[in-house]
Scaffold this motif. Structure first.
Motif, short mmCIF file in Angstrom:
data_model
loop_
_atom_site.label_atom_id
_atom_site.label_comp_id
_atom_site.label_asym_id
_atom_site.label_seq_id
_atom_site.Cartn_x
_atom_site.Cartn_y
_atom_site.Cartn_z
N ARG A 51 0.83 -1.21 0.00
CA ARG A 51 0.00 0.00 0.00
C ARG A 51 0.86 1.26 0.00
NH1 ARG A 51 -3.56 0.10 5.25
NH2 ARG A 51 -4.02 2.20 4.45
N VAL A 54 1.80 2.02 -3.86
CA VAL A 54 0.76 2.31 -4.84
C VAL A 54 0.49 3.81 -4.82
CG1 VAL A 54 -1.61 1.86 -5.54
CG2 VAL A 54 -0.26 0.04 -4.50
N GLY A 57 -4.17 7.77 -2.91
CA GLY A 57 -4.64 7.33 -1.61
C GLY A 57 -4.20 8.21 -0.46
N SER A 74 -7.59 5.30 3.63
CA SER A 74 -6.90 5.41 2.34
C SER A 74 -7.61 4.54 1.32
CB SER A 74 -5.43 4.97 2.47
OG SER A 74 -4.82 4.85 1.20
N ARG A 76 -6.09 3.15 -0.97
CA ARG A 76 -5.08 2.17 -1.41
C ARG A 76 -4.89 1.06 -0.37
NH1 ARG A 76 -6.62 4.29 -5.09
NH2 ARG A 76 -5.49 5.47 -6.69
N GLY A 83 -5.96 -1.25 -4.56
CA GLY A 83 -5.10 -1.05 -3.40
C GLY A 83 -3.83 -1.89 -3.47
#
Length: 213
Positions: A51, A54, A57, A74, A76, A83
């Motif tokens: 996470r 990525v 987010g 978030s 993500r 995510g």
């Protein structure tokens, strides 16, 4: 002393080195060596993003209270579409060490297995004036052993390599590149005399010989 027929030379056969081709089969040792070779061939480049890797987010999707929905910090999060991934694969090396003495012993086991089963033959290169797939196919048919077949040649035996490489279920390798997994995975084995000498030398080499090389 084990022997092997010579393909392309009538009914002639050749005596094999008992030290290299007369060994007792050791299943666990061969399994370990094959697993080490196959692991070493793995690229180990599979990779996923956590996470933290990525993009996006950064903003809280909605306020903490009053919406009737679950808390979310978030977009993500691993439980969201798009995510990050939890405990996914990361680049790594799969190799592990097998001692030289064990590798040589496993090579002797693989060679001896083919010699014991009668699935080993020596190739007479005089049968090839030049590349000829028809000649190679005829030799295989006359021998009558099951495919897939591994043909092991020296680096300078290009005519024979070109002759065998287009035949279905036949693989061609140089003697220096042959591994235990290749030998074990082959239903039958054909080697040239030069390749036979190279494999025998590898299988019976001592540490002093390797250091001299």
């Amino acid at each position: 002393m084990p022997d092997a027929p010579v393909l392309g030379a009538g009914a002639r056969s050749i005596d094999l080195d008992d030290a290299a081709f007369g060994a007792r089969f050791n299943g666990p040792l061969v399994h370990e060596s094959v697993r080490a070779e196959l692991n070493a061939r793995r690229r180990g480049t599979a990779s996923t993003k956590t996470r933290g890797k990525v993009s996006g987010g950064g903003a809280k999707p909605w306020r903490q209270k009053g919406t009737g929905r679950a808390r979310a910090g978030s977009s993500r999060s691993p439980i969201w579409t798009g995510g990050g991934t939890v405990f996914g694969p990361q680049p790594r090396s799969y190799t592990f060490k097998v001692n030289r003495k064990e590798r040589r012993a496993a090579l002797r086991c693989a060679l001896s297995l083919h010699a014991d089963r009668g699935t080993l033959a020596v190739l007479d290169l005089a049968a090839f004036d030049g590349p000829s797939t028809r000649t190679a196919a005829r030799l295989l048919d006359d021998w009558g052993k099951p495919r897939g077949t591994l043909v092991v040649l020296a680096a300078d035996e290009a005519d024979a390599a070109l002759s065998f490489r287009n035949i279905p279920r036949v693989g061609v390798l140089e003697a220096s590149n042959v591994g235990i997994a290749d030998l074990i995975g082959a239903a039958s084995l054909i080697v040239s005399e030069a390749a036979l000498a190279a494999l025998s030398a590898r299988a019976t080499a001592t540490r002093a010989t390797e250091e001299d090389d």
